[in-house]
Write an enzyme that holds these catalytic residues in place. Structure first.
Site, short mmCIF file in Angstrom:
data_model
loop_
_atom_site.label_atom_id
_atom_site.label_comp_id
_atom_site.label_asym_id
_atom_site.label_seq_id
_atom_site.Cartn_x
_atom_site.Cartn_y
_atom_site.Cartn_z
CB THR A 18 -0.95 0.02 1.22
OG1 THR A 18 -0.18 0.05 2.42
CG2 THR A 18 -1.86 -1.19 1.22
CG ASP A 19 -1.03 4.73 -1.77
OD1 ASP A 19 -1.77 4.60 -0.76
OD2 ASP A 19 -1.47 5.07 -2.87
CB ALA A 20 1.18 7.89 1.98
#
Length: 136
Positions: A18-20
């Site tokens: 996942t990203d931020a």
């Protein structure tokens, strides 16, 4: 995409995918496609390692992905791989990535057949890989 699916690879979404924002980063979808292709090759009795031992490589020559819904860490996705077109020089694959019954992305990839030096190959009609593709 056709209703016929040739292989399903179930994957667990990792937090590191996942990203931020907590959503799966787009680059991971391409890794999932590759994991699905490797699983499909094993399922048809043509593991990638055996193909390369025989001097057959399947480099990616084109790939696209359309994202339709976010996916989050901890979820499971099913990557549905289907053969779109198969010739003695290349294979075109299509994919649907589903979370439960929801399509989260669709994708397509094209793979040429080449030798270890990267020269194009045309599979012989009696090649085990070609025969496996015809049965699939």
């Amino acid at each position: 995409m056709s209703d016929a699916c040739d292989h399903v690879e179930t994957l667990r979404v990792r937090y590191s995918d996942t990203d931020a924002q907590g959503i799966v980063h787009h680059s991971n979808y391409f890794r999932w496609l590759e994991e699905s292709r490797i699983g499909w090759l094993e399922a048809i009795g043509q593991p990638y390692g055996q193909l390369t031992e025989r001097g057959i490589y399947l480099p990616l020559t084109a790939c696209s992905c359309t994202f339709q819904a976010p996916v989050y860490a901890g979820e499971r996705v099913d990557v549905h791989l289907s053969l779109d077109e198969v010739t003695r020089a290349r294979v075109d694959l299509t994919y649907e990535i589903l979370r439960s019954e929801q399509v989260t992305a669709t994708a397509a990839s094209t793979h040429a057949y080449v030798d270890a030096a990267g020269r194009p190959l045309r599979l012989k009609r009696d090649d085990p890989f070609w025969l496996a593709l015809q049965e699939d």
